[in-house]
Structure formats: structure tokens, C-alpha cells
Scaffold this active site. Structure first.
Site, PDB file in Angstrom:
ATOM      1  N   GLY A 203       0.827  -1.201   0.000  1.00 13.82           N
ATOM      2  CA  GLY A 203       0.000   0.000   0.000  1.00 13.82           C
ATOM      3  C   GLY A 203       0.858   1.247   0.000  1.00 13.82           C
ATOM      4  N   GLY A 208       1.805   2.461   5.730  1.00 17.76           N
ATOM      5  CA  GLY A 208       2.977   1.616   6.003  1.00 17.76           C
ATOM      6  C   GLY A 208       3.581   1.958   7.355  1.00 17.76           C
ATOM      7  CD  GLU A 225       6.835  -5.726  -2.035  1.00 19.72           C
ATOM      8  OE1 GLU A 225       6.751  -5.162  -3.141  1.00 19.72           O
ATOM      9  OE2 GLU A 225       7.811  -6.439  -1.723  1.00 19.72           O
ATOM     10  CB  CYS A 260       3.555  -0.080  -6.669  1.00 15.85           C
ATOM     11  SG  CYS A 260       3.690  -1.797  -7.170  1.00 15.85           S
TER      12      CYS A 260
END
Lengths: 491, 484
Positions: A203, A208, A225, A260
Site C-alpha cells: 500500500g 505503512g 511493499e 506501484c
């Protein structure tokens, strides 16, 4: 509407108590030992594969509902990748589970050593909304292969996929060890209060930090990640047609920029920019037609907040006059057309947050090498791309740019190769997965050392004498000659 | 140290790293050589500092903190080139033509926080990894071993590159200040309590951490068929408990588990070897470390104060606060819910727990938090197998203790409550590196069906391609087949 709300209030709330019960049940399952066996792991992976094979239509429908994801993207980027990941794990599981022999040195002679992988225990996977199948199931494959009990919390921002996963996991997998918990912030908070043996989060950086801070309370290791602004440095010494195609499909053909590792922005020379822009525009029309807002080959934006954020980036005063292609939007359908922005000011919003959408800023520099400094003065991205046939530039890029992964002359590819670890560095994350790296991410590699009683160096025991010191020095040096000398009392 | 000085120091380190000099293999080698020279030139000073801070005997100091570090530096020097080399990886045919490699790169500016029990060893071992991997480093040694801390500050300043490697001394205040800065990695050795603080601070910067914590490392002691082996096992248990910093070691034996029927013999052997190693006056023997400070001394004293614990003492128990000495002490079956059996002891008190059958030890251990190390003295292969597969620990060792620390082909680190991350040997290098993926593609072949607009034909081609079914790919492309 009313019936939806009714259902909401009547279904049990997943709170701290529920989370605690859940943990108790899973821990019981894990301690009983069943998830550790090869048979269990292999049967779950087989079921997972069957689950995806049987349900591909439902999966495509859910992805279309959540993201208007074209069937091709759903297939290539999500379904095919999961099937491939399952098959690899099934094929390699025995190998991955084997102990690895380790050499031992003279100081611990005689002994033999090995490194034995063992599951961590009960793990939590929190996934994201943009590739809601892939980012949920891929880490779960690793967790199962490594022998753990696992809870998956899919993103509530992709609700069709979230409930499909809950349904399918319930039907195909061992519920006493693998569970899906749906929900948003309250449910995630309740989950994060529990003591997990690992948390795997995909996310953004803001959440995070919250995940890692919660993990810190229980000393739980994490894989994060995250994302970042993945730059694309484009030189003039390239095959322009191929370059432009690859950039356009990498940006807009991957969930419309909501990935991402999507190219976030381009850096090229002032001189080359017009040539590149022309080619990009040409390919945009070729792939998505003259009316991209209505193209079936473009995903829509994930949710209305996301639309609002991107619209805000576009409406930034600082971008006045800089939008050179696209810019149209359709709020009711949550669509924004592929948009190119030329030389947005450095302090504009679009240049300072991860775009995660169909807006492509192009930054121009005097000479191409300046691009490297530009990239390095910013937080480390998950991926960095360069298009060039010039060897020194390739080499400089590779050695100077720090990113999770670097691709030369293409974009996003490295994601699909399961022999490569996929993960970030710095703000783009920590830890890695894919292929064997997934298995490793959810394992503890236990060192096992077997010693015999033969050959006990009295030197190690008190009372300590100078003679013992000499022998110890020799043993630690690993020098056989030194040992002999020490044994015989010479120095 | 004021924030101003810290700011300057950290700025200097960041600039040193950004200049690229720490990435050069010549720099890394020079720093490793510098460390080697410190250990050679200052062996005596180090020994004396360890004696002062911990009452550590010269031989113990050499064995555990100097010799092991020298070995590790030599290992790093011998292997550095190989460790730094890019690794080519195979790619599946579907990704042709392209090539990929994994390139280790330094993380940047890293922080190493070490503990007081092996103040030299636990500072330098991670430092070797950080330097070998090409990072700039801040080392914060423990203030509880002050002589060693200032010796490290002085020698590192004199022998290593100050612009890129700094020692910042101080206590928890200093530690807290340091944790406000953004590091590219934090390597922490210490207690779980401080481990939580470190990780929470790291979370704000998304800084990855390695936590080397501790736990209650059990030693399962079974009886052997040969009395020589029984003797040897008992001697190694004594050594594994008392011989390494008087029990103040993360991988030291915390407690023993044995069978009821072996208890009497075992206690006899343990007593015998304690006397053999430490004589009749252990305090005067100078062969056993002292307790680090009054706080820990009181903590240990309190563990024994509980009446049901005190009454379980079968050997030793004497203490001298003045010299911070606690005699090697054996207890038999203190209550399992007493603090001595629920907290990490970290001192020379050895509970011996008895079970009906030695096989019960598997369950005893697996129902408790995972320790950093698990020891088992047994020739019973089945028990060995069960312990390996049914318990979890950082490492497991049969028929000896502590030694795994010195084997640089084995990863050293915890699991669960004993921490996460690992080091030693190449693992140290990896710990402080980022494995960067590099994929090189050529412009030469470009598969037309990877691009929109999407059609059913393209979908079928891709399905076939994923199955590596190239015949289908050809037929589909030629229009001779409709579905993959």
C-alpha cells in the site's frame, strides 16, 4: 440503500475481541502442526490454483466492477501471474523446504551444520486495491508454501474482489488455517493489535508507517511493499517507436497508471522532448483511440477519493499552460483521460506525490546526465527506468540510481519474472517477494549445529592460563600449524 | 552531545556517503584493515577495558570478543570481492531477449546500537558487515560499559575514516536523540523493551531494522550411555551458563530441562565442574565475570528473594554487592510461574527443571516463547529430530552451547520474541545491503500482442505464451487456431 445499511448493522462487527478469538483459533491450528506438512501446503496450493482456474470469469467481473479493468489486463496482470506463481510454488516446494548444508570451520570442529527453513507461525497479509487479486493472493501463496497459518485482509476499496476472495477462500481452502477478514480501518486496527509472526503490507507510505508502528509493539517483522515516483529517463539514442510503445503501455496499459511500478514521470532533454511527445501521442491514439474517456481498454480510477486527488493535481494553478495533451475528465464514471504535462514546476503537487494515475509529467533537462542527479535528489522509488543504447549512460544509471529494481529499455517487466526479488528500498519499502523470495519472506531459516564430544578443547574452560590463550588464538585463526605449536607448548 | 553537533555529524556522514567513496572496494578494504589494526595494536587495552567494565578475564575477552572479531574481519576480507559481485539470474524464455542480475548496493547511513555484555564484539561484528557493504556508519556503544565505549570512540576515530564512521557515545537520552534522525538501517542488539522503542522510532522513517534480542535459552540435558559423554555434557553446560559473561549472554544457557531420574547425577556433575572451573573461591578466581551494575545485581537478587525460589537453591547463592559478584548458583524446580522462570535471567543462576520423561521437553519448550538459541545434549536421534521440527528458535545446537556464534557460515539471529534479521559472515554483508534488481531489455524483438487495443486474438496469444505453448502461438498468429 436502506437494505444495505440494515445488513451493515446486523452483521457482527470485527472488533478487538473478534480479532483475539481469531488469533487464538489460528494459533491453535498452527501449534497442532498441520500447516507444516508438505502434504498440507501442497494441497492448499493445488486448491488455490483450482480456485483461480474455476473462477476466472467471476474474477474478471469483479475486476471490471471495481476498476473497469479490461479483460486482457485482468488476465495478463492478475490471473496469469497468480496461476504461474502457484505452479512454481507447487513445482519447487520440496526443494524450498529442504535443509541446506553449511560448512563449518576449524574452531568448531568436529561438527556439522545445516540451515532449516521453518514457518514463522500466524501471519497477516494486507493487500491493496489496484491489483486486488494479485496483491492478495501472491503473498498468501508464499505464506502457505512456507507452512504458515494466514489471515488475508483485502482492500475495502475494491469491494467486489474483497467479497469474492472471502467467498472463494471459504469454499476452496482450509478455513481452520486460512481466513479472509474483510473491512476497513476499524477491522484493520483490530487485526494490527494482535501479535502476528509477520505482517506483509502492500500500500502507501502513510499506512505503512502505521502498520510498522503497530508491529513494533509486538516486535513483529514486516514486509512493506510501498511505492514512489518511478522515473523514466529517456535518451535520444533509442529505438523511438519501441520506446514510446513500451512507455505508453507501461503507463496507461497497466491499470491506467495505478500501479506501484508504473512510470510516474519522464525526464528527457529539452531538445528531444518534442520528438518523444509526438511519438507518445501517436501511440496513445493508436492504443486507446481518439476518445480515450470511452475506450474499453483503459481502466477507470479506483474510487472517488482517488479521482478527486488526481483532479486536484490537474487543477493546480502551477500547471496552467503546461497540460499539452488530454486533461479531460468524467467524474460520474471516475475517468481521467491520458494526460501529458510538460515541465511542471518543481514545487507543484504533481511533482511531489506519487501520481498513481493517468497523468504523465515530462521534465526536461539540458543534458541527459542531469536526469540522474534529478532522480537521486528525490526519495528512492520502487522502480527506475532508462531508455538508451548508450553504454556509459546505462552503466551510470545502474550504478548511481538506487531503487528497488532498475529496468533498461523497458518498463514494469521485472515484476513478472519470478526469479527476481520484488521489493523497495527507503521510502519505497522493505523486504521482497516473488518466487522463492516469497517462501523466504515467510520463513525463519534456523541454524542447526551438531557437535560431537570427540575433540574438546580444554582451552575453552576456566581456569584460564596463558597456554590456553595461545591455543585459542590458534584455533580461532584456523591455522593448523598454530594449533600444533600451541599444543606442544611453543608460542 | 547537543543536537547541533549531532546534526553536523549526521550531515557529514550523509555527504560522505553521497560522495560515493564508501562504495569503493578500496575504501571498504582499508576500513576493514583499520579494524584489524585496532584489534592487533590495542589487544591489551581492550582486555583491560573488558576487565574493568565486566571483570572479564583476558582469555575470555580474547576468545569471545577479540579472536572472533579478527576471524570475522579476515573472512570478510577474503570474500569481499565475491560478495560485491553482481549475480546473474536466469530468466524464463518468455522474457527473451533480456538479461537480469542482482547487484548488492549499500543502504546509506546506518546506525548500530550495541549492548553492554559483549561491548566490543557486539559493536564490531555488525560494523564489519556495515563497512563491507559500503555504508557510512554511526555506532552507539552501550553506556553501561563506559571504558569500552570510550576505547571504541578513541580507536575508531584514530584508525578509521572519521568522515564516514563515527562513534556517538551516551545513554538513553542520546539514543533517543539519534533515533529522531532518518537512517537507512538500524541494527540493534539489546533488550526487548528497548527493541520496541527502536522499532517504533524506525517506523516513522520507514527504516528497516534488525533486532538481536534474547530470550530464555533452554538446555535439554538427557543422559548418555557413556559416562564420559555425561561428564562432557555437564561440563559444557557449566561453561555455556557460567563461562560466558557469567550468564549475561543472549545465547547463554538460561535454564536446564532434564528427566527426574537423571537429576541426582546431573546435579552432582554440575557441582563438580563448577568447582573444577572456578575453584573453592569463585569470587577470587577472576575467571568469572561480575554483574554489570547495581541495577542488574538487584534484579538478580530479587529473582532469588521469592521464598519458593530461595528454597529451591541447591548450590551457591552467595552474593557480594560490593564486588558485584554472584556465585554460580543451581536451583532445582523453582515454581514455573516465578519470575526466574518467566523472565530472561541474564546472570549466573541456573534453574534445573525436571520432567517425567525427556520427550516432554519438546512440549515444554514449544509452548514457551521462541528463544534465540536452543540447546540439547542427547544422543537420541529421534529426540533431536523432534526438537528440530517441533520447536522454534533462532538456532539449535546439539551437544554443545554458544559455539554457533563463531561459525560464519551460519546465520545468527532470532525469531519471534528473540528478534528478527540475521548476521555473521555473508549474512552481515547482506544485512547492510540492498539487492538491486537490474533487467536489461533489447529493442530488438517486441511482441505486438502485448499492446492495446485488446482483441480476443491477442488474449489467446498471451494465454498460449504464458503456457510456453509456442506452437499454439504460431498457429494463433497465423489465424489457423482460434482459441488457446
Amino acid at each position: 440503500m436502506a437494505s444495505e445499511e440494515e445488513t451493515k448493522t446486523s452483521s457482527p462487527v470485527f472488533d478487538a475481541e473478534a480479532a483475539s478469538c481469531l488469533m487464538k483459533e489460528l494459533r491453535g491450528t498452527f501449534i497442532a502442526g498441520k500447516t507444516k506438512s508438505f502434504e498440507w501446503r501442497s494441497s492448499q496450493l493445488k486448491s488455490l490454483l483450482k480456485m483461480v482456474e474455476d473462477s476466472d470469469k467471476q474474477i474478471c467481473d469483479a475486476l471490471f466492477s471495481d476498476l473497469s479493468k479490461p479483460e486482457m489486463e485482468a488476465y495478463i496482470h492478475e490471473i496469469a501471474m497468480i496461476k504461474s506463481s502457484c505452479k512454481l510454488a507447487l513445482k519447487k516446494l520440496k526443494d524450498w523446504m529442504k535443509a541446506e548444508k553449511a560448512k563449518t570451520n576449524l574452531g568448531s570442529f568436529p561438527s556439522s551444520a545445516e540451515i532449516v527453513p521453518e514457518p514463522l507461525g500466524v501471519v497477516l497479509v494486507i493487500s491493496a486495491w489496484n491489483y486486488p487479486l494479485l496483491l492478495s493472493v501472491d503473498p498468501v501463496i508464499g505464506a502457505i508454501a512456507a507452512g504458515n497459518a494466514v489471515v488475508l485482509k483485502p482492500s475495502e476499496l475494491a469491494p467486489a474482489m474483497s467479497s469474492l476472495l472471502a467467498k472463494l477462500f471459504g469454499k476452496y481452502l482450509d478455513n481452520s488455517a486460512i481466513k479472509v477478514i474483510e473491512g476497513a480501518v476499524p477491522e484493520t486496527t483490530a487485526l494490527l493489535e494482535q501479535k502476528w509472526d509477520k505482517i506483509f503490507y502492500t500500500g502507501n507510505g502513510r499506512v505503512g508507517r502505521i502498520v510498522m508502528a503497530a508491529a513494533a509493539k509486538n516486535l513483529t517483522p514486516v514486509v512493506l511493499e510501498l511505492g514512489g515516483k518511478s522515473p523514466v529517463l529517456v535518451d535520444s539514442n533509442i529505438d523511438l517507436a519501441v520506446t514510446a510503445r513500451r512507455i505508453v503501455s507501461g503507463k496507461w496499459g497497466c491499470n491506467n497508471g495505478q500501479a506501484c511500478v508504473a512510470p510516474d514521470y519522464i525526464i528527457t532533454t529539452k531538445k528531444y522532448a518534442p520528438v518523444l511527445i509526438d511519438s507518445l501521442k501517436h501511440n496513445l491514439v493508436k492504443f486507446f483511440g481518439e476518445d480515450p474517456l470511452n475506450s474499453p481498454d483503459l481502466s477507470r480510477l479506483g474510487h472517488s477519493n482517488h479521482f478527486a486527488r488526481l483532479k486536484n493535481l490537474l487543477d493546480d494553478d502551477k500547471l496552467a499552460g503546461k497540460i499539452i495533451h488530454g486533461g479531460q475528465s468524467d467524474k460520474s464514471n471516475l475517468k481521467i483521460a491520458p494526460t501529458i504535462v510538460l515541465d511542471a514546476p518543481e514545487d507543484s503537487l504533481i511533482m511531489n506525490e506519487e501520481i498513481f494515475g493517468p497523468l504523465l509529467p515530462i521534465v526536461t533537462v539540458e543534458k541527459i546526465e542531469d536526469g540522474i542527479e534529478f532522480i537521486n535528489s528525490r526519495p528512492k522509488p520502487l522502480a527506475a527506468y532508462v531508455f538508451t543504447n548508450t553504454k556509459p549512460l546505462k552503466e551510470e544509471f545502474v550504478s548511481k540510481i538506487s531503487a528497488g529494481g532498475v529496468v533498461i529499455n523497458d518498463v514494469t517487466l521485472h515484476l513478472m519474472v519470478d526469479t527476481l526479488p520484488f521489493g523497495g528500498i527507503g521510502d519505497s519499502g522493505m523486504g521482497a517477494y516473488h518466487g522463492k523470495f516469497s517462501f523466504d519472506a515467510f520463513s525463519h531459516k534456523k541454524a542447526v549445529l551438531y557437535r560431537g564430544f570427540f575433540g574438546d578443547a580444554p582451552a575453552r574452560y576456566p581456569p584460564y592460563t596463558p597456554g590456553k590463550l595461545r591455543l585459542l588464538k590458534a584455533l580461532l585463526d584456523g591455522s593448523l600449524f598454530g594449533i600444533i605449536r600451541a599444543l606442544f607448548g611453543f608460542s | 552531545m547537543s543536537n547541533y553537533h549531532l546534526d553536523l555529524d549526521l550531515k557529514e556522514l550523509r555527504e560522505a556517503f553521497n560522495s560515493g567513496k564508501t562504495k569503493e572496494s578500496s575504501w571498504r578494504i582499508s576500513q576493514l584493515h583499520g579494524l584489524l589494526h585496532i584489534l592487533e595494536d590495542k589487544e591489551n587495552d581492550i582486555s583491560m577495558a573488558l576487565k574493568k567494565d565486566l571483570g572479564k578475564h583476558h582469555v575470555e575477552a580474547y576468545r569471545d570478543e577479540i579472536g572472533t572479531v579478527v576471524k570475522s574481519i579476515n573472512n570478510a576480507l577474503a570474500n569481499l570481492k565475491q560478495w560485491m559481485a553482481a549475480k546473474k539470474t536466469r530468466l524464463p524464455i518468455a522474457a527473451f531477449p533480456s538479461s537480469a542480475s542482482l547487484v548488492p548496493e549499500p543502504l546509506g547511513v546506518v546506525l548500530i546500537i550495541s549492548s553492554w555484555n559483549f561491548p566490543i564484539g557486539l559493536s564490531l561484528e555488525p560494523l564489519i558487515g556495515a563497512l563491507a557493504a559500503g555504508n557510512a556508519v554511526v555506532l552507539k556503544p552501550s553506556e553501561l560499559a563506559p571504558t569500552c565505549s570510550s576505547l571504541l570512540a578513541e580507536t575508531i576515530r584514530d584508525y578509521l575514516d572519521n568522515s564516514a564512521v563515527k562513534v556517538i557515545e551516551g545513554g538513553s537520552d542520546q539514543g533517543e536523540k539519534l533515533l529522531q534522525y532518518k537512517f537507512d538501517k538500524i541494527f540493534f542488539t539489546g533488550s526487548t523493551h528497548v527493541g520496541r522503542i527502536v522499532m517504533s522510532a524506525a517506523a516513522q522513517h520507514l527504516t528497516p531494522v534488525t533486532l538481536e534480542l534474547g530470550g530464555k535459552c533452554p538446555a535439554v540435558v538427557d543422559s548418555f550411555s557413556s559416562s564420559r559423554d555425561n561428564n562432557m555434557a555437564a561440563k559444557r553446560v557449566v561453561w555455556g551458563k557460567f563461562g560466558v559473561c557469567a550468564g549475561q549472554a543472549c545465547i547463554g544457557i538460561d535454564y536446564v530441562v532434564t528427566e527426574k531420574k537423571y537429576l541426582f547425577n546431573l546435579i552432582g556433575l554440575l557441582k563438580r565442574y563448577i568447582k573444577q572451573c572456578y575453584g573453592d573461591d569463585p569470587n577470587g578466581s577472576h575467571s568469572i565475570c561480575k554483574i554489570i551494575n547495581k541495577k542488574h545485581f538487584s534484579r538478580l537478587k530479587t529473582l532469588l528473594d521469592e521464598p519458593s525460589v530461595k528454597s529451591s537453591i541447591v548450590y551457591g547463592g552467595s552474593m557480594d554487592e560490593q564486588s558485584l559478584f554472584i556465585e554460580p548458583t543451581i536451583l532445582v524446580d523453582p515454581p514455573l510461574d516465578a519470575a526466574i522462570m518467566t523472565e530472561e535471567i541474564f546472570g549466573p543462576l541456573l534453574p534445573v527443571i525436571t520432567l517425567e520423561s525427556i520427550e516432554d521437553s519438546v512440549n515444554f519448550i514449544s509452548t514457551r516463547p521462541s528463544p534465540l538459541a536452543l540447546y540439547a545434549f542427547t544422543e537420541n536421534k529421534n529426540l533431536q529430530k523432534r526438537l528440530v521440527s517441533e520447536t522454534s528458535s533462532g538456532s539449535i545446537m546439539f551437544n554443545d552451547a554458544i559455539l554457533q556464534y563463531a561459525v560464519d557460515t551460519l546465520p545468527f539471529g532470532g525469531v519471534g520474541g528473540s528478534g528478527f534479521g540475521r548476521y555473521h559472515g555473508k549474512y552481515s554483508f547482506d544485512n547492510f545491503s540492498h539487492e538491486k534488481v537490474i533487467v536489461m531489455r533489447s529493442f530488438l524483438i517486441d511482441i505486438w500482442f502485448r499492446y492495446p487495443p485488446w482483441t480476443n486474438q491477442k488474449l489467446q496469444l498471451i494465454k498460449a505464451g504464458f503456457r510456453y505453448d509456442y506452437l499454439s502461438v504460431v498457429l494463433l498468429a497465423l489465424g489457423l487456431k482460434r482459441n488457446a
